[in-house]
Design an enzyme around this catalytic site. Sequence first.
Site, PDB file in Angstrom:
ATOM      1  N   ASP A   1      -3.633 -11.039   6.794  1.00  0.00           N
ATOM      2  CA  ASP A   1      -2.938  -9.757   6.688  1.00  0.00           C
ATOM      3  C   ASP A   1      -3.961  -8.697   6.287  1.00  0.00           C
ATOM      4  O   ASP A   1      -5.170  -8.968   6.288  1.00  0.00           O
ATOM      5  CB  ASP A   1      -1.739  -9.825   5.741  1.00  0.00           C
ATOM      6  CG  ASP A   1      -2.124  -9.885   4.265  1.00  0.00           C
ATOM      7  OD1 ASP A   1      -3.334  -9.990   3.951  1.00  0.00           O
ATOM      8  OD2 ASP A   1      -1.210  -9.830   3.419  1.00  0.00           O
TER       9      ASP A   1
ATOM     10  N   CYS B   1      14.560 -18.807  10.978  1.00  0.00           N
ATOM     11  CA  CYS B   1      14.674 -18.891  12.443  1.00  0.00           C
ATOM     12  C   CYS B   1      13.373 -18.592  13.193  1.00  0.00           C
ATOM     13  O   CYS B   1      12.993 -19.346  14.094  1.00  0.00           O
ATOM     14  CB  CYS B   1      15.771 -17.950  12.926  1.00  0.00           C
ATOM     15  SG  CYS B   1      17.422 -18.446  12.401  1.00  0.00           S
TER      16      CYS B   1
ATOM     17  N   ARG C   1       1.638 -12.025   7.246  1.00  0.00           N
ATOM     18  CA  ARG C   1       1.923 -12.814   6.056  1.00  0.00           C
ATOM     19  C   ARG C   1       3.151 -12.271   5.330  1.00  0.00           C
ATOM     20  O   ARG C   1       3.221 -12.235   4.102  1.00  0.00           O
ATOM     21  CB  ARG C   1       0.719 -12.879   5.123  1.00  0.00           C
ATOM     22  CG  ARG C   1       0.765 -14.150   4.212  1.00  0.00           C
ATOM     23  CD  ARG C   1      -0.367 -14.192   3.187  1.00  0.00           C
ATOM     24  NE  ARG C   1      -1.669 -14.158   3.826  1.00  0.00           N
ATOM     25  CZ  ARG C   1      -2.704 -13.449   3.351  1.00  0.00           C
ATOM     26  NH1 ARG C   1      -2.577 -12.727   2.262  1.00  0.00           N
ATOM     27  NH2 ARG C   1      -3.866 -13.465   3.990  1.00  0.00           N
TER      28      ARG C   1
END
Length: 319
Positions: free
Chosen positions: A208, A150, A185
Amino acid sequence: MDGNANGASSCKVVLASNVAKDLLVEVSQGLSKVGKAPLLVGFLANKDPAARKYAEWTDRTCHENGFNFELREIDREELESSILAANVDPAVDGIIVYYPIFGNRQDQYLQQCTDVSKDVEGLSHRYIFKLYHNERFLDERMTQKSLLPCTPLAVLKILDYLRVYNSILPYGNRLFGRSITVINRSETVGRPLAALLANDGACVYSVDVTGVQQFTRGTGIKKNKHEVVEKEGWGMQDCVPLSDVVIGGVPGESFKISTDLLRDGAVCINFSTEKNFETNVKDKASIYVPAIGKVTIVVLLRNLLRLVQNKQARTQQNA
Protein backbone atom coordinates in the site's frame (compact mmCIF):
# COMPACT_ATOMS: atom_id res chain seq x y z
CA MET A 1 -5.18 -17.69 -27.35
CA ASP A 2 -1.87 -19.46 -27.76
CA GLY A 3 1.15 -17.68 -29.14
CA ASN A 4 2.53 -18.63 -32.56
CA ALA A 5 5.19 -17.72 -35.08
CA ASN A 6 3.09 -14.80 -36.34
CA GLY A 7 3.54 -12.96 -33.04
CA ALA A 8 0.05 -13.49 -31.63
CA SER A 9 -0.35 -12.96 -27.90
CA SER A 10 0.58 -15.89 -25.68
CA CYS A 11 -1.61 -14.49 -22.87
CA LYS A 12 -4.91 -16.15 -22.01
CA VAL A 13 -7.63 -13.70 -20.95
CA VAL A 14 -9.97 -15.38 -18.47
CA LEU A 15 -13.38 -13.80 -17.89
CA ALA A 16 -15.04 -13.89 -14.49
CA SER A 17 -18.22 -15.27 -16.07
CA ASN A 18 -16.41 -18.52 -16.96
CA VAL A 19 -15.21 -19.00 -13.37
CA ALA A 20 -18.67 -18.14 -12.05
CA LYS A 21 -20.30 -20.91 -14.11
CA ASP A 22 -18.30 -23.61 -12.34
CA LEU A 23 -19.07 -22.14 -8.93
CA LEU A 24 -22.78 -21.91 -9.71
CA VAL A 25 -22.88 -25.68 -10.25
CA GLU A 26 -21.56 -26.17 -6.70
CA VAL A 27 -24.06 -23.63 -5.32
CA SER A 28 -26.96 -25.26 -7.19
CA GLN A 29 -26.10 -28.68 -5.78
CA GLY A 30 -25.98 -27.28 -2.24
CA LEU A 31 -29.24 -25.37 -2.68
CA SER A 32 -31.06 -28.55 -3.73
CA LYS A 33 -30.28 -30.04 -0.31
CA VAL A 34 -31.43 -27.21 1.99
CA GLY A 35 -35.11 -27.49 1.04
CA LYS A 36 -35.89 -23.78 0.71
CA ALA A 37 -35.10 -20.67 -1.28
CA PRO A 38 -32.95 -18.55 1.10
CA LEU A 39 -33.84 -14.87 1.45
CA LEU A 40 -31.10 -12.26 1.18
CA VAL A 41 -31.97 -8.70 2.22
CA GLY A 42 -29.87 -5.86 0.84
CA PHE A 43 -29.75 -2.39 2.39
CA LEU A 44 -29.00 0.55 0.09
CA ALA A 45 -28.53 3.82 1.95
CA ASN A 46 -26.36 5.82 -0.45
CA LYS A 47 -26.40 7.31 -3.94
CA ASP A 48 -23.28 5.50 -5.12
CA PRO A 49 -23.89 4.21 -8.69
CA ALA A 50 -21.40 1.36 -8.15
CA ALA A 51 -23.36 0.22 -5.07
CA ARG A 52 -26.62 0.28 -7.01
CA LYS A 53 -25.07 -1.69 -9.85
CA TYR A 54 -23.81 -4.28 -7.36
CA ALA A 55 -27.33 -4.49 -5.87
CA GLU A 56 -28.82 -5.00 -9.33
CA TRP A 57 -26.28 -7.75 -10.11
CA THR A 58 -27.13 -9.40 -6.78
CA ASP A 59 -30.86 -9.25 -7.51
CA ARG A 60 -30.48 -10.77 -10.97
CA THR A 61 -28.04 -13.49 -9.90
CA CYS A 62 -30.22 -14.47 -6.92
CA HIS A 63 -33.40 -14.85 -8.95
CA GLU A 64 -31.67 -16.66 -11.81
CA ASN A 65 -30.33 -19.27 -9.37
CA GLY A 66 -33.20 -20.05 -7.01
CA PHE A 67 -32.54 -17.51 -4.24
CA ASN A 68 -34.84 -14.71 -3.08
CA PHE A 69 -33.57 -11.13 -2.85
CA GLU A 70 -35.19 -8.04 -1.40
CA LEU A 71 -33.61 -4.59 -1.74
CA ARG A 72 -34.54 -2.11 0.97
CA GLU A 73 -33.69 1.51 0.16
CA ILE A 74 -33.57 3.56 3.34
CA ASP A 75 -32.14 6.73 4.85
CA ARG A 76 -28.72 6.13 6.32
CA GLU A 77 -29.88 7.36 9.74
CA GLU A 78 -32.36 4.47 9.85
CA LEU A 79 -29.86 1.84 8.74
CA GLU A 80 -28.76 0.61 12.17
CA SER A 81 -32.31 0.01 13.41
CA SER A 82 -33.22 -1.66 10.11
CA ILE A 83 -30.27 -4.07 10.39
CA LEU A 84 -31.21 -4.92 13.98
CA ALA A 85 -34.80 -5.64 12.91
CA ALA A 86 -33.60 -7.94 10.11
CA ASN A 87 -31.33 -9.73 12.61
CA VAL A 88 -34.35 -11.02 14.52
CA ASP A 89 -36.63 -11.61 11.53
CA PRO A 90 -36.80 -15.42 11.06
CA ALA A 91 -37.70 -14.97 7.37
CA VAL A 92 -34.34 -13.28 6.64
CA ASP A 93 -31.44 -15.69 6.04
CA GLY A 94 -28.74 -13.20 5.08
CA ILE A 95 -28.02 -9.46 5.15
CA ILE A 96 -25.83 -7.37 2.88
CA VAL A 97 -25.18 -3.64 3.26
CA TYR A 98 -23.95 -1.65 0.28
CA TYR A 99 -21.11 0.59 1.42
CA PRO A 100 -19.93 3.32 1.75
CA ILE A 101 -22.60 4.82 4.03
CA PHE A 102 -20.85 7.48 6.10
CA GLY A 103 -17.37 6.78 4.72
CA ASN A 104 -15.66 6.70 8.10
CA ARG A 105 -15.36 4.60 11.25
CA GLN A 106 -19.13 4.60 11.58
CA ASP A 107 -19.21 2.23 8.60
CA GLN A 108 -16.93 -0.15 10.53
CA TYR A 109 -19.37 0.02 13.44
CA LEU A 110 -22.31 -0.76 11.14
CA GLN A 111 -20.48 -3.81 9.78
CA GLN A 112 -20.56 -5.25 13.28
CA CYS A 113 -24.30 -4.60 13.72
CA THR A 114 -25.24 -7.48 11.42
CA ASP A 115 -25.71 -10.68 13.43
CA VAL A 116 -22.93 -13.18 12.73
CA SER A 117 -25.54 -15.79 11.75
CA LYS A 118 -26.79 -13.51 8.94
CA ASP A 119 -23.57 -11.80 7.87
CA VAL A 120 -23.31 -12.95 4.26
CA GLU A 121 -20.34 -10.64 3.64
CA GLY A 122 -18.17 -12.37 6.24
CA LEU A 123 -17.15 -9.06 7.85
CA SER A 124 -18.21 -9.77 11.44
CA HIS A 125 -15.39 -9.74 13.99
CA ARG A 126 -15.85 -13.45 14.69
CA TYR A 127 -15.35 -14.37 11.04
CA ILE A 128 -12.37 -12.04 10.62
CA PHE A 129 -10.78 -13.43 13.80
CA LYS A 130 -11.16 -16.97 12.43
CA LEU A 131 -9.66 -15.88 9.10
CA TYR A 132 -6.53 -14.35 10.63
CA HIS A 133 -6.04 -17.32 12.96
CA ASN A 134 -6.49 -19.79 10.11
CA GLU A 135 -9.41 -21.49 11.84
CA ARG A 136 -11.96 -22.84 9.37
CA PHE A 137 -14.86 -23.84 11.63
CA LEU A 138 -17.04 -21.96 14.12
CA ASP A 139 -17.63 -24.88 16.47
CA GLU A 140 -15.56 -27.62 18.09
CA ARG A 141 -17.58 -30.34 16.34
CA MET A 142 -16.56 -28.77 13.01
CA THR A 143 -20.12 -28.82 11.65
CA GLN A 144 -20.36 -25.06 10.98
CA LYS A 145 -17.89 -23.52 8.55
CA SER A 146 -16.65 -19.99 9.09
CA LEU A 147 -17.45 -17.52 6.32
CA LEU A 148 -14.83 -15.56 4.38
CA PRO A 149 -15.24 -12.03 2.96
CA CYS A 150 -16.67 -12.18 -0.56
CA THR A 151 -14.04 -10.35 -2.61
CA PRO A 152 -10.97 -12.09 -1.08
CA LEU A 153 -12.73 -15.46 -1.43
CA ALA A 154 -13.59 -14.66 -5.06
CA VAL A 155 -9.88 -14.12 -5.77
CA LEU A 156 -9.05 -17.48 -4.14
CA LYS A 157 -11.70 -19.23 -6.25
CA ILE A 158 -10.23 -17.66 -9.40
CA LEU A 159 -6.72 -18.82 -8.46
CA ASP A 160 -8.09 -22.32 -7.87
CA TYR A 161 -9.82 -22.25 -11.28
CA LEU A 162 -6.52 -21.17 -12.87
CA ARG A 163 -4.72 -24.12 -11.20
CA VAL A 164 -2.43 -21.78 -9.27
CA TYR A 165 -3.33 -23.95 -6.29
CA ASN A 166 -1.28 -27.16 -6.43
CA SER A 167 -3.72 -30.05 -5.88
CA ILE A 168 -0.83 -32.49 -5.26
CA LEU A 169 -0.10 -30.75 -1.93
CA PRO A 170 -2.27 -31.22 1.18
CA TYR A 171 -5.35 -29.03 1.56
CA GLY A 172 -4.34 -25.81 3.32
CA ASN A 173 -0.79 -25.88 1.90
CA ARG A 174 -1.56 -25.72 -1.81
CA LEU A 175 0.01 -22.31 -2.45
CA PHE A 176 3.37 -23.38 -0.97
CA GLY A 177 6.09 -22.24 -3.36
CA ARG A 178 4.02 -19.43 -4.87
CA SER A 179 5.01 -15.78 -4.53
CA ILE A 180 2.10 -13.35 -4.79
CA THR A 181 1.91 -9.56 -4.67
CA VAL A 182 -1.37 -7.94 -3.55
CA ILE A 183 -1.54 -4.20 -4.18
CA ASN A 184 -4.18 -3.05 -1.69
CA ARG A 185 -4.16 -3.42 2.08
CA SER A 186 -7.66 -2.31 3.01
CA GLU A 187 -9.21 -3.95 6.06
CA THR A 188 -12.13 -5.33 4.03
CA VAL A 189 -10.23 -6.77 1.04
CA GLY A 190 -6.45 -6.39 0.74
CA ARG A 191 -5.29 -7.42 4.21
CA PRO A 192 -7.70 -10.38 4.55
CA LEU A 193 -6.71 -11.53 1.06
CA ALA A 194 -3.00 -11.44 1.91
CA ALA A 195 -3.68 -13.42 5.10
CA LEU A 196 -5.76 -16.05 3.29
CA LEU A 197 -3.11 -16.55 0.62
CA ALA A 198 -0.34 -16.80 3.22
CA ASN A 199 -2.40 -19.19 5.35
CA ASP A 200 -2.66 -21.41 2.27
CA GLY A 201 1.15 -21.46 2.02
CA ALA A 202 2.07 -18.57 -0.27
CA CYS A 203 4.75 -15.94 0.27
CA VAL A 204 2.67 -12.77 -0.04
CA TYR A 205 3.87 -9.21 -0.53
CA SER A 206 1.18 -6.79 0.63
CA VAL A 207 1.62 -3.32 -0.87
CA ASP A 208 0.00 0.00 0.00
CA VAL A 209 1.08 3.64 0.08
CA THR A 210 3.03 3.08 3.32
CA GLY A 211 5.24 0.33 1.87
CA VAL A 212 5.45 -3.46 1.69
CA GLN A 213 4.67 -6.15 4.26
CA GLN A 214 5.49 -9.84 3.80
CA PHE A 215 2.89 -12.40 4.92
CA THR A 216 4.12 -16.01 5.28
CA ARG A 217 3.81 -19.07 7.50
CA GLY A 218 7.57 -19.02 7.98
CA THR A 219 10.30 -21.18 6.45
CA GLY A 220 8.84 -24.45 5.22
CA ILE A 221 5.35 -23.17 6.21
CA LYS A 222 5.82 -24.74 9.63
CA LYS A 223 3.61 -22.23 11.46
CA ASN A 224 -0.14 -22.78 11.78
CA LYS A 225 -1.00 -19.24 10.74
CA HIS A 226 0.69 -16.39 8.93
CA GLU A 227 3.10 -13.87 10.39
CA VAL A 228 3.80 -10.37 9.08
CA VAL A 229 7.21 -8.77 8.52
CA GLU A 230 7.84 -5.19 7.42
CA LYS A 231 10.03 -4.99 4.30
CA GLU A 232 11.84 -1.77 5.08
CA GLY A 233 12.51 0.40 2.03
CA TRP A 234 10.66 -1.92 -0.36
CA GLY A 235 8.21 -0.81 -3.02
CA MET A 236 6.38 -2.41 -5.92
CA GLN A 237 9.58 -2.41 -7.92
CA ASP A 238 11.08 -4.88 -5.42
CA CYS A 239 8.27 -7.43 -5.05
CA VAL A 240 6.37 -7.46 -8.36
CA PRO A 241 9.34 -8.93 -10.32
CA LEU A 242 9.54 -11.77 -7.76
CA SER A 243 5.88 -12.71 -8.06
CA ASP A 244 4.17 -15.57 -9.89
CA VAL A 245 0.85 -13.78 -9.33
CA VAL A 246 0.15 -10.04 -9.19
CA ILE A 247 -3.23 -8.86 -7.87
CA GLY A 248 -4.28 -5.24 -8.28
CA GLY A 249 -7.02 -3.57 -6.27
CA VAL A 250 -6.28 0.16 -6.21
CA PRO A 251 -9.37 2.37 -6.77
CA GLY A 252 -7.55 5.32 -8.37
CA GLU A 253 -7.93 5.72 -12.13
CA SER A 254 -4.37 7.03 -12.51
CA PHE A 255 -2.71 4.07 -10.76
CA LYS A 256 -1.05 1.54 -13.07
CA ILE A 257 1.18 -1.48 -12.47
CA SER A 258 4.05 -1.18 -14.90
CA THR A 259 4.20 -4.11 -17.32
CA ASP A 260 8.00 -3.76 -17.24
CA LEU A 261 7.98 -4.89 -13.59
CA LEU A 262 6.11 -8.14 -14.30
CA ARG A 263 8.05 -11.37 -14.55
CA ASP A 264 7.53 -13.27 -17.78
CA GLY A 265 4.45 -15.48 -17.51
CA ALA A 266 2.95 -13.85 -14.41
CA VAL A 267 -0.73 -14.37 -13.62
CA CYS A 268 -2.39 -10.95 -13.34
CA ILE A 269 -5.75 -10.36 -11.64
CA ASN A 270 -7.54 -7.04 -11.37
CA PHE A 271 -10.23 -6.62 -8.68
CA SER A 272 -10.41 -2.83 -8.76
CA THR A 273 -13.28 -1.04 -10.52
CA GLU A 274 -10.45 0.71 -12.41
CA LYS A 275 -7.95 -1.01 -14.70
CA ASN A 276 -4.82 -1.35 -12.54
CA PHE A 277 -2.70 -2.96 -15.27
CA GLU A 278 -1.33 -1.20 -18.34
CA THR A 279 -2.89 -1.90 -21.72
CA ASN A 280 0.14 -3.97 -22.78
CA VAL A 281 -0.10 -6.35 -19.77
CA LYS A 282 -0.75 -9.25 -22.17
CA ASP A 283 2.75 -8.84 -23.61
CA LYS A 284 4.19 -10.45 -20.44
CA ALA A 285 1.35 -12.07 -18.51
CA SER A 286 0.47 -15.72 -19.15
CA ILE A 287 -3.05 -15.24 -17.78
CA TYR A 288 -4.96 -11.98 -17.30
CA VAL A 289 -8.24 -11.67 -15.40
CA PRO A 290 -9.52 -8.11 -16.02
CA ALA A 291 -12.39 -8.15 -13.50
CA ILE A 292 -13.85 -10.42 -10.83
CA GLY A 293 -17.31 -8.97 -10.10
CA LYS A 294 -19.37 -11.89 -11.38
CA VAL A 295 -17.38 -14.34 -9.25
CA THR A 296 -17.88 -12.12 -6.19
CA ILE A 297 -21.66 -12.25 -6.65
CA VAL A 298 -21.66 -16.06 -6.85
CA VAL A 299 -19.43 -16.24 -3.75
CA LEU A 300 -22.08 -14.11 -2.02
CA LEU A 301 -24.67 -16.80 -2.86
CA ARG A 302 -22.28 -19.47 -1.65
CA ASN A 303 -21.91 -17.62 1.65
CA LEU A 304 -25.71 -17.27 1.93
CA LEU A 305 -26.08 -21.00 1.39
CA ARG A 306 -23.45 -21.60 4.06
CA LEU A 307 -25.41 -19.46 6.55
CA VAL A 308 -28.49 -21.63 5.95
CA GLN A 309 -26.43 -24.83 6.29
CA ASN A 310 -24.86 -23.57 9.53
CA LYS A 311 -28.34 -22.74 10.90
CA GLN A 312 -29.53 -26.25 10.08
CA ALA A 313 -26.44 -27.71 11.78
CA ARG A 314 -27.18 -25.68 14.95
CA THR A 315 -30.80 -26.82 14.90
CA GLN A 316 -29.74 -30.46 14.66
CA GLN A 317 -27.28 -30.05 17.53
CA ASN A 318 -29.97 -28.51 19.74
CA ALA A 319 -32.62 -31.10 18.88
